[in-house]
Design a protein around this motif. Structure first.
Motif, PDB file in Angstrom:
ATOM      1  N   LEU A 204       8.415  -4.578  58.555  1.00  0.00           N
ATOM      2  CA  LEU A 204       7.084  -5.175  59.764  1.00  0.00           C
ATOM      3  C   LEU A 204       7.070  -4.499  61.533  1.00  0.00           C
ATOM      4  O   LEU A 204       7.658  -5.508  61.950  1.00  0.00           O
ATOM      5  CB  LEU A 204       6.703  -6.699  59.144  1.00  0.00           C
ATOM      6  N   TYR A 265      -4.071  -6.866  60.601  1.00  0.00           N
ATOM      7  CA  TYR A 265      -3.340  -5.197  59.734  1.00  0.00           C
ATOM      8  C   TYR A 265      -2.155  -4.958  59.859  1.00  0.00           C
ATOM      9  O   TYR A 265      -2.622  -4.255  61.272  1.00  0.00           O
ATOM     10  CB  TYR A 265      -4.488  -5.365  59.517  1.00  0.00           C
ATOM     11  N   LEU A 267       1.732  -2.855  59.598  1.00  0.00           N
ATOM     12  CA  LEU A 267       2.367  -2.302  58.527  1.00  0.00           C
ATOM     13  C   LEU A 267       3.951  -2.978  58.675  1.00  0.00           C
ATOM     14  O   LEU A 267       4.594  -2.307  59.833  1.00  0.00           O
ATOM     15  CB  LEU A 267       2.555  -0.097  59.367  1.00  0.00           C
ATOM     16  N   ARG A 268       4.494  -2.099  57.418  1.00  0.00           N
ATOM     17  CA  ARG A 268       5.932  -2.555  57.264  1.00  0.00           C
ATOM     18  C   ARG A 268       6.198  -0.415  58.182  1.00  0.00           C
ATOM     19  O   ARG A 268       5.606   0.226  57.118  1.00  0.00           O
ATOM     20  CB  ARG A 268       6.378  -2.211  55.653  1.00  0.00           C
ATOM     21  N   ARG A 269       7.343  -0.589  58.565  1.00  0.00           N
ATOM     22  CA  ARG A 269       7.906   1.577  58.637  1.00  0.00           C
ATOM     23  C   ARG A 269       8.263   1.430  57.289  1.00  0.00           C
ATOM     24  O   ARG A 269       8.409   3.307  57.205  1.00  0.00           O
ATOM     25  CB  ARG A 269       8.739   0.823  59.148  1.00  0.00           C
ATOM     26  N   HIS A 271       6.900   1.605  54.853  1.00  0.00           N
ATOM     27  CA  HIS A 271       5.635   1.823  53.592  1.00  0.00           C
ATOM     28  C   HIS A 271       4.421   2.524  54.620  1.00  0.00           C
ATOM     29  O   HIS A 271       3.065   2.621  54.318  1.00  0.00           O
ATOM     30  CB  HIS A 271       4.803   0.796  53.386  1.00  0.00           C
ATOM     31  N   LEU A 272       5.398   4.314  55.327  1.00  0.00           N
ATOM     32  CA  LEU A 272       3.959   4.114  56.064  1.00  0.00           C
ATOM     33  C   LEU A 272       2.961   5.178  55.788  1.00  0.00           C
ATOM     34  O   LEU A 272       2.425   5.348  55.738  1.00  0.00           O
ATOM     35  CB  LEU A 272       4.986   4.875  57.038  1.00  0.00           C
ATOM     36  N   ASP A 274       1.720   5.426  52.269  1.00  0.00           N
ATOM     37  CA  ASP A 274       1.617   4.080  51.833  1.00  0.00           C
ATOM     38  C   ASP A 274       0.037   4.474  51.601  1.00  0.00           C
ATOM     39  O   ASP A 274       0.070   2.911  52.666  1.00  0.00           O
ATOM     40  CB  ASP A 274       2.549   2.835  51.220  1.00  0.00           C
ATOM     41  N   ASP A 275      -0.860   4.345  50.792  1.00  0.00           N
ATOM     42  CA  ASP A 275      -2.206   4.702  51.016  1.00  0.00           C
ATOM     43  C   ASP A 275      -2.772   3.359  50.461  1.00  0.00           C
ATOM     44  O   ASP A 275      -4.520   3.440  49.885  1.00  0.00           O
ATOM     45  CB  ASP A 275      -2.882   5.845  50.540  1.00  0.00           C
ATOM     46  N   ARG A 296      -1.948   4.036  60.050  1.00  0.00           N
ATOM     47  CA  ARG A 296      -0.208   5.449  59.383  1.00  0.00           C
ATOM     48  C   ARG A 296      -1.305   6.554  59.882  1.00  0.00           C
ATOM     49  O   ARG A 296      -2.115   7.477  60.102  1.00  0.00           O
ATOM     50  CB  ARG A 296      -0.847   5.069  58.044  1.00  0.00           C
ATOM     51  N   GLN A 299      -3.592   9.700  58.646  1.00  0.00           N
ATOM     52  CA  GLN A 299      -4.715   8.274  57.897  1.00  0.00           C
ATOM     53  C   GLN A 299      -5.835   8.996  58.166  1.00  0.00           C
ATOM     54  O   GLN A 299      -6.241   8.466  59.057  1.00  0.00           O
ATOM     55  CB  GLN A 299      -3.996   6.929  58.137  1.00  0.00           C
TER      56      GLN A 299
END
Length: 361
Positions: A204, A265, A267-269, A271-272, A274-275, A296, A299
């Protein structure tokens, strides 16, 4: 009474999963919910079914001794034991040709074990640890596929023409409350609160939060959630205006979030790209509180009118300033409207509508 068999990708948990939320809201339906196979040596699968909700009974599948088809005899024995277990529970509860709901590609291994009237695949995430052939076979055989994001819709579309977008949801009435009491752990905080709720995974990215709190010394950063080895957490806790409260009971989360001045909110590195919009975002929106989110790469913003999006830690800090200065009720009410539209009751209503329209219910 309608009948549904669910092969879940996760155990029935205290914090309800997506599958639990949907299964608990199937109208006029008896549900047999099968958890993934127990670990080897675990005897929980021998226990009687647990009635967890009206109309929902949970069983645990027997352990799988091997996933390798090359280990012929052991592999066939494992599959045969699970098949017999499934068939015995359906017979016990007098299930005849139910709707079969697979919430994991592993369900493809047992399609021949159940005489079903219709097949549903709920694709709510990627499954890199499972054979691609399982998901392909399941998607092709399904009467309808629900997908949790546009990318997952595109992923499944080559295998099935009947794919419906079904994002995650939220327990809206739980979070859309005004005037909730401030939890004891927050009562001595005088200035604005920047709050984050979620697991502090190793990957994270906490750097935006660190930049924001260093730029806002009059604020307090509050982190709620278990630590899973996040390397930046110790540096963050060295800041005088940071509090890590550890995990909180799900029933207490609305009290905390509704008393944040800004919800964060992150982001996990890993899951960059992951939409999937997870339930946490909808929980934030349901409170009406301002939300600052890391975006992302490339995005397209999901809620550009009410969420302050940022592409870098510096921009994230600036967005926190804008969120703290937000005035009026328009954005607050608009966020609440997004949350209400994402209520699990609405998601389940859409599922019921689709299954009824194609004759499965």
């Amino acid at each position: 009474m309608r009948q549904l068999v669910c092969l879940s990708g996760e155990p029935w948990a205290q914090v309800p999963t997506r599958t639990q939320q949907l299964m608990s809201r199937m109208r006029d339906t008896e549900v047999l919910f099968f958890e993934p196979p127990a670990p080897r040596g675990d005897k929980s699968w021998k226990q009687p079914g647990r009635k967890v909700r009206p109309g929902v009974i949970v069983y645990t599948l027997p352990p799988i001794l091997t996933d390798d088809p090359a280990k012929g005899l052991l592999y066939r024995y494992s599959r045969s034991r699970v098949t017999r277990f499934l068939q015995s529970k359906l017979e016990r509860h007098r299930f005849k040709e139910p709707v079969l709901w697979c919430a994991s590609p592993a369900g493809a291994e047992y399609l021949d074990a159940i005489a079903y009237r219709g097949l549903v695949y709920d694709c709510y995430q990627d499954w890199p640890g499972l054979p691609e052939q399982w998901e392909s076979d399941l998607a092709v055989a399904s009467d309808v596929v629900f997908a949790a994001s546009p990318d997952l819709v595109s992923h499944i579309a080559p295998c099935n023409a009947n794919v419906a977008l079904l994002p995650y949801g939220v327990n809206y009435p739980m979070f859309a409350k005004d005037g909730l009491p401030k939890p004891e752990a927050l009562r001595d905080i005088k200035g604005p609160i920047l709050g984050f709720v979620g697991t502090l995974w190793e990957d994270l990215d906490l750097s935006p939060a660190l930049k924001a709190i260093r730029s806002h010394p009059d604020c307090t950063l509050v982190l709620i959630g278990p630590d899973r080895g996040n390397r930046l957490l110790p540096e963050l806790l060295d800041e005088p205006n940071v509090r890590w409260l550890g995990p909180a009971a799900p029933v207490d989360l609305p009290d905390y979030i509704c008393n944040f001045d800004v919800c964060l909110y992150l982001l996990r590195r890993t899951h960059l790209y992951d939409d999937v919009i997870h339930s946490r975002m909808f929980e934030y929106l349901s409170t009406g509180r301002p939300v600052v989110a890391m975006l992302r790469p490339g995005q397209v913003e999901d809620f550009p009118d009410v969420v302050y999006g940022a592409h870098s830690p510096a921009e994230f800090s600036l967005m926190c300033s804008s969120a703290l200065e937000e005035a009026g009720r328009w954005a607050f009410d608009r966020r609440r409207a997004y949350g209400q539209a994402a209520a699990w009751s609405e998601r389940a209503r859409e599922v019921n509508r689709i299954l009824e329209s194609i004759g499965m219910f």
